[in-house]
Design an enzyme around this catalytic site. Structure first.
Site, PDB file in Angstrom:
ATOM      1  N   LYS A 121     -16.146 -21.383  -4.469  1.00 30.82           N
ATOM      2  CA  LYS A 121     -17.319 -20.365  -4.492  1.00 30.82           C
ATOM      3  C   LYS A 121     -18.011 -20.348  -5.878  1.00 30.82           C
ATOM      4  O   LYS A 121     -19.147 -19.989  -5.648  1.00 30.82           O
ATOM      5  CB  LYS A 121     -16.532 -19.156  -4.181  1.00 30.82           C
ATOM      6  CG  LYS A 121     -17.068 -17.818  -4.217  1.00 30.82           C
ATOM      7  CD  LYS A 121     -17.861 -17.807  -3.002  1.00 30.82           C
ATOM      8  CE  LYS A 121     -18.728 -16.418  -2.993  1.00 30.82           C
ATOM      9  NZ  LYS A 121     -19.590 -16.765  -1.859  1.00 30.82           N
ATOM     10  N   TRP A 163     -26.357   3.443 -16.217  1.00 30.82           N
ATOM     11  CA  TRP A 163     -27.159   2.164 -16.177  1.00 30.82           C
ATOM     12  C   TRP A 163     -28.398   2.364 -16.667  1.00 30.82           C
ATOM     13  O   TRP A 163     -29.097   3.114 -15.765  1.00 30.82           O
ATOM     14  CB  TRP A 163     -26.969   1.477 -14.765  1.00 30.82           C
ATOM     15  CG  TRP A 163     -27.795   0.205 -14.867  1.00 30.82           C
ATOM     16  CD1 TRP A 163     -28.869   0.108 -14.463  1.00 30.82           C
ATOM     17  CD2 TRP A 163     -27.291  -1.202 -15.017  1.00 30.82           C
ATOM     18  NE1 TRP A 163     -29.267  -1.303 -14.612  1.00 30.82           N
ATOM     19  CE2 TRP A 163     -28.544  -1.950 -14.816  1.00 30.82           C
ATOM     20  CE3 TRP A 163     -26.019  -1.633 -15.377  1.00 30.82           C
ATOM     21  CZ2 TRP A 163     -28.346  -3.365 -14.705  1.00 30.82           C
ATOM     22  CZ3 TRP A 163     -25.764  -2.887 -15.392  1.00 30.82           C
ATOM     23  CH2 TRP A 163     -27.096  -3.860 -15.278  1.00 30.82           C
ATOM     24  N   GLU A 165     -31.815 -22.532   4.498  1.00 31.50           N
ATOM     25  CA  GLU A 165     -30.642 -21.697   4.210  1.00 31.50           C
ATOM     26  C   GLU A 165     -29.944 -22.012   5.590  1.00 31.50           C
ATOM     27  O   GLU A 165     -28.631 -22.097   5.544  1.00 31.50           O
ATOM     28  CB  GLU A 165     -30.951 -20.561   4.064  1.00 31.50           C
ATOM     29  CG  GLU A 165     -29.907 -19.299   3.917  1.00 31.50           C
ATOM     30  CD  GLU A 165     -28.806 -19.635   2.868  1.00 31.50           C
ATOM     31  OE1 GLU A 165     -29.093 -20.663   2.045  1.00 31.50           O
ATOM     32  OE2 GLU A 165     -27.509 -19.409   3.024  1.00 31.50           O
ATOM     33  N   CYS A 222     -25.786   3.265 -11.666  1.00 30.03           N
ATOM     34  CA  CYS A 222     -24.839   4.417 -12.154  1.00 30.03           C
ATOM     35  C   CYS A 222     -23.685   4.970 -11.120  1.00 30.03           C
ATOM     36  O   CYS A 222     -23.959   4.590  -9.967  1.00 30.03           O
ATOM     37  CB  CYS A 222     -25.915   5.573 -12.409  1.00 30.03           C
ATOM     38  SG  CYS A 222     -27.181   5.469 -13.634  1.00 30.03           S
ATOM     39  N   GLU A 276     -22.278 -26.721   5.428  1.00 29.70           N
ATOM     40  CA  GLU A 276     -21.102 -26.395   4.523  1.00 29.70           C
ATOM     41  C   GLU A 276     -19.981 -25.922   5.279  1.00 29.70           C
ATOM     42  O   GLU A 276     -18.646 -26.242   4.792  1.00 29.70           O
ATOM     43  CB  GLU A 276     -21.615 -25.657   3.381  1.00 29.70           C
ATOM     44  CG  GLU A 276     -21.692 -24.110   3.711  1.00 29.70           C
ATOM     45  CD  GLU A 276     -21.989 -23.321   2.460  1.00 29.70           C
ATOM     46  OE1 GLU A 276     -22.787 -22.393   2.514  1.00 29.70           O
ATOM     47  OE2 GLU A 276     -21.629 -23.638   1.297  1.00 29.70           O
ATOM     48  N   HIS A 320     -44.574 -36.729  10.190  1.00 25.18           N
ATOM     49  CA  HIS A 320     -44.656 -37.738   8.881  1.00 25.18           C
ATOM     50  C   HIS A 320     -43.079 -38.418   8.670  1.00 25.18           C
ATOM     51  O   HIS A 320     -42.948 -38.974   7.620  1.00 25.18           O
ATOM     52  CB  HIS A 320     -45.019 -37.134   7.738  1.00 25.18           C
ATOM     53  CG  HIS A 320     -46.409 -36.368   7.856  1.00 25.18           C
ATOM     54  ND1 HIS A 320     -47.508 -37.155   7.617  1.00 25.18           N
ATOM     55  CD2 HIS A 320     -46.880 -35.191   8.180  1.00 25.18           C
ATOM     56  CE1 HIS A 320     -48.600 -36.446   7.885  1.00 25.18           C
ATOM     57  NE2 HIS A 320     -48.027 -35.353   8.052  1.00 25.18           N
ATOM     58  N   ARG A 356     -20.278  -1.544 -10.292  1.00 26.86           N
ATOM     59  CA  ARG A 356     -21.675  -1.132 -10.006  1.00 26.86           C
ATOM     60  C   ARG A 356     -22.499  -1.582 -11.235  1.00 26.86           C
ATOM     61  O   ARG A 356     -23.654  -1.896 -11.196  1.00 26.86           O
ATOM     62  CB  ARG A 356     -21.701   0.471  -9.821  1.00 26.86           C
ATOM     63  CG  ARG A 356     -21.394   0.671  -8.477  1.00 26.86           C
ATOM     64  CD  ARG A 356     -21.103   2.265  -8.366  1.00 26.86           C
ATOM     65  NE  ARG A 356     -22.336   2.925  -8.201  1.00 26.86           N
ATOM     66  CZ  ARG A 356     -22.848   3.218  -7.051  1.00 26.86           C
ATOM     67  NH1 ARG A 356     -21.995   2.939  -5.932  1.00 26.86           N
ATOM     68  NH2 ARG A 356     -24.028   3.762  -6.857  1.00 26.86           N
ATOM     69  N   LYS A 396     -25.851 -23.656   5.643  1.00 21.02           N
ATOM     70  CA  LYS A 396     -24.904 -22.856   6.347  1.00 21.02           C
ATOM     71  C   LYS A 396     -24.114 -23.861   7.370  1.00 21.02           C
ATOM     72  O   LYS A 396     -22.978 -23.819   7.135  1.00 21.02           O
ATOM     73  CB  LYS A 396     -25.251 -21.435   7.003  1.00 21.02           C
ATOM     74  CG  LYS A 396     -25.701 -20.391   6.125  1.00 21.02           C
ATOM     75  CD  LYS A 396     -24.631 -19.654   5.286  1.00 21.02           C
ATOM     76  CE  LYS A 396     -24.324 -20.451   3.836  1.00 21.02           C
ATOM     77  NZ  LYS A 396     -25.284 -19.838   2.722  1.00 21.02           N
ATOM     78  N   ASN A 435     -27.768  10.108 -10.613  1.00 22.00           N
ATOM     79  CA  ASN A 435     -28.044   8.738 -10.246  1.00 22.00           C
ATOM     80  C   ASN A 435     -29.147   8.837  -9.653  1.00 22.00           C
ATOM     81  O   ASN A 435     -29.541   9.792  -8.880  1.00 22.00           O
ATOM     82  CB  ASN A 435     -27.119   8.276  -9.139  1.00 22.00           C
ATOM     83  CG  ASN A 435     -25.645   7.956  -9.543  1.00 22.00           C
ATOM     84  OD1 ASN A 435     -25.490   8.123 -10.772  1.00 22.00           O
ATOM     85  ND2 ASN A 435     -24.858   7.478  -8.741  1.00 22.00           N
ATOM     86  N   GLY A 436     -30.249   7.938  -9.918  1.00 23.87           N
ATOM     87  CA  GLY A 436     -31.474   7.764  -9.483  1.00 23.87           C
ATOM     88  C   GLY A 436     -32.661   8.167 -10.518  1.00 23.87           C
ATOM     89  O   GLY A 436     -32.392   8.009 -11.446  1.00 23.87           O
TER      90      GLY A 436
END
Ligand code: M6R
Length: 612
Positions: A607, A76, A485, A2, A492, A508, A27, A489, A101-102
């Site tokens: 992207k 929302w 990850e 929201c 790339e 192994h 949002r 990074k 909100n909340g």
């Protein structure tokens, strides 16, 4: 999520409110509304629509809505379906209007109490109880100021809120309150504003006061008064004229660097409204989420690239916290497998963009399965993934521009951890354990901030990598996806070949690669697998390999001839995957800077991969 905007001025504020809502569209929302009061004898005029802000604007223009005081909201849905009635603002007794909100956790109990006192409810929302509670306070004490009435009513609430309220009988003020949801006051000249986020007010002011939990703000056109626990408080006004927007690098050299440093804010925003002090809020996943979660017996995660790595981490959390079987697939494989899907499967598609072709195709396949609900975890509210899934929850990373994903990853992890907790609650996770996990999560933004303090040290270290052609990343257990990850990074953006292995797999095969020219990067948190990891480090040292260890400061590992150690601040174990990601992002970034690559647009990459 929201959004809130409020304004008080000596001019018509309707367009200011509508523009503010438009600026909060990122949002995500499903309905919108606003209330206006025009002058001392004005009525409250409330306009609400399901759908886009453009629709609300058209309705407001048809009605010729205007007012010098107003509040507005994008909703929302969490409690109650997406309907015009459930859209905010909510009124009480024809004199009060409120946006919120909340999530109010004790709304059912309050609803019962208010009903017994004659209040009628016209919505299914948790918010309506707040409007009636404030009205009750004002009716019982005609001389009470709106601020005092709000303060007394808030004392009865349990949960998170950012809210704004206006009263027809006190049409010279807006009262706003914050507890767990962001709210800023915008200071103007002869006019003042309030919103859930600064971009909403960028068209009217660049001077902001950030409200803190427990703050109540009373805005007139000429004054801003803030009270916390009955005491007047001064909050500093920050001028954001040079404010860095998502599309602006500001003082950073690259978007990737800026996005790495935005992570404390991005994680804080992602947590906001998703956890309260000691609870994970399943309502944040949407109106029907609770019912869907009740049926879930196992989880299937599908994603690509960095988002896939987030899913790999989540598998560990779902098994250990939710005690639930979890399968994870790369989307491009999932769509072509002969998958066996058990009834009661929650299909989770994780994506920054929400437009990745393979992830979307997998989602569409899952949408066709019986007994499977589809959940999108995504950073773009308007994306195809969000629109096509049964329900969704948004990462609040803000726009990510660098092709190398950083803040999207850590905010995905944040939400996946919330998901593990809400599923765990149905599967034996005790409320004490939930409270402990949520308290740990609330420490996350500060711990990430502290970890970013390693930047200079890592920049220095990066000089030792820039002439290398290959590198090996090692992690054990839940840190293996973190190592993956880190390797992604580095490869790339620096174009250095990087391979990640579970440390136990070293002997192994990959040990054959180790020599003095092969840097070996290790993530070493303080957990049950530490002793085993130490043995793996010895295996590398014994073969003349050079180790770079990112280690929890508490494990007592020191630099020596074979080890270069970077110490991370100690943290609760559940947060390790998020915190250990940060130095690996920084390392990749600084190596790429030395190599002079096109960091934000690495060669051959896009992207958003919208083709198969
Ligand atoms: O938008 P998505 O999260 O679905 O994108 C998935 C991958 O294409 C993306 O994570 C990619 O691997 C990034 N370049 C990694 O930094």
């Amino acid at each position: 999520m929201c959004g809130i905007v409020g304004a008080i001025a000596r001019r018509n504020v309707a367009d200011i409110l509508l523009e503010g809502l438009k600026r909060l569209e990122y949002r995500g929302y499903d309905s919108a509304g606003m209330s206006l009061i025009d002058g001392p004898d004005g009525e409250i005029v409330t306009i609400k629509t399901v759908g886009k802000v453009a629709r609300l604007a058209a309705a407001a223009s048809d009605e010729g809505a205007s007012g010098r005081l107003g509040i507005a909201h994008t909703r929302w849905a969490t409690h109650g379906k997406i309907t015009r009635a459930n859209a905010h603002p909510h009124e009480s007794g024809g004199r009060l209007s409120l946006v919120h909100n909340g999530i109010i956790e004790n709304h059912e109990e309050l609803r019962r109490q208010l009903r017994s006192k004659g209040y009628e409810f016209t919505t299914d929302t948790d918010t309506e109880v707040i409007a009636h509670l404030i009205h009750q306070e004002l009716s019982g004490d005609e001389g009470a100021s709106l601020l005092d009435a709000v303060s007394r009513a808030l004392g009865k609430l349990r949960g998170a809120y950012g809210l704004c309220v206006i009263d027809r009988r006190q049409p010279d003020r807006i009262v706003a309150a914050r507890n767990g949801m962001s709210l800023v006051v915008g200071a103007g000249i002869g006019e003042n504003f309030v919103a859930s986020d600064t971009p909403a007010l960028g068209q009217v002011t660049d001077r902001f006061l950030y409200l803190e939990d427990g703050d109540l703000a009373e805005l007139t056109s000429d004054s801003i008064r803030i009270v916390n626990q009955g005491r007047e408080i001064e909050r500093e006004i920050a001028t954001l004229s040079g404010k860095v927007s998502d599309m602006d690098k500001g003082s950073y050299q690259h978007f990737m660097q800026k996005e790495i440093f935005e992570q404390p804010r991005a994680i804080r925003d992602t947590l906001s409204g998703r956890v309260s002090g000691e609870r994970a809020l399943e309502e944040a996943f949407g109106v029907d989420a609770g019912e869907i979660f009740d049926q879930v017996r196992q989880v299937q995660i599908v994603a690509c690239g960095t988002s896939f790595h987030a899913g790999l981490v989540a598998k560990y959390w779902l098994e250990s916290i939710a005690r639930m079987p979890c399968q994870i697939d790369i989307a491009s494989d999932y769509r072509y497998r002969d998958i066996i899907v058990q009834p009661g499967t929650l299909f989770v598609a994780v994506s920054q963009s929400g437009e990745t072709a393979d992830t979307l195709a997998a989602l569409r396949y899952a949408n066709g399965l019986e007994h499977t609900a589809t959940l999108a975890i995504c950073n773009v509210a308007t994306s195809s993934l969000v629109r096509e899934s049964d329900f969704c929850v948004l990462t609040m990373a803000g726009q990510e521009i660098g092709v190398a994903s950083t803040k999207a990853f850590t905010t995905q992890l944040t939400l996946l951890l919330v998901l593990a907790i809400v599923l765990g609650r149905r599967n034996g996770l005790s409320s004490e354990d939930e409270a402990r996990l949520v308290r740990d999560m609330n420490r996350l933004p500060a711990l990430v901030e502290k970890t970013l303090g390693l930047d200079r040290q890592i920049r220095k270290l990066s000089r030792q990598f820039s002439d290398k052609h290959h590198s090996l990343y090692l992690g054990r257990g839940i840190q293996y996806p973190v190592a993956k990850e880190g390797a992604l990074k580095l490869k790339e953006i620096s174009y250095i070949h990087a391979e990640a292995y579970p440390a136990g797999e070293l002997k192994h095969g990959p040990l054959a690669l180790v020599d003095s020219d092969m840097p070996v990067i290790v993530v070493a948190p303080n957990n049950d697998l530490l002793d085993k990891l130490r043995s793996n480090l010895s295996e590398v040292s014994a073969r003349g390999g050079k180790l770079y260890v990112f280690a929890d400061e508490s494990i007592g590992l020191e630099n020596d001839r074979n080890h270069k150690v970077i110490k991370l601040p100690g943290c609760p174990e559940v947060l390790d995957p998020i915190l250990f990601t940060i130095p690996l992002q920084l390392l990749a970034y600084h190596v790429a800077v030395i190599k002079g690559t096109d960091i934000d647009h690495p060669r051959n990459l896009a992207k958003s991969v919208t083709v198969e």
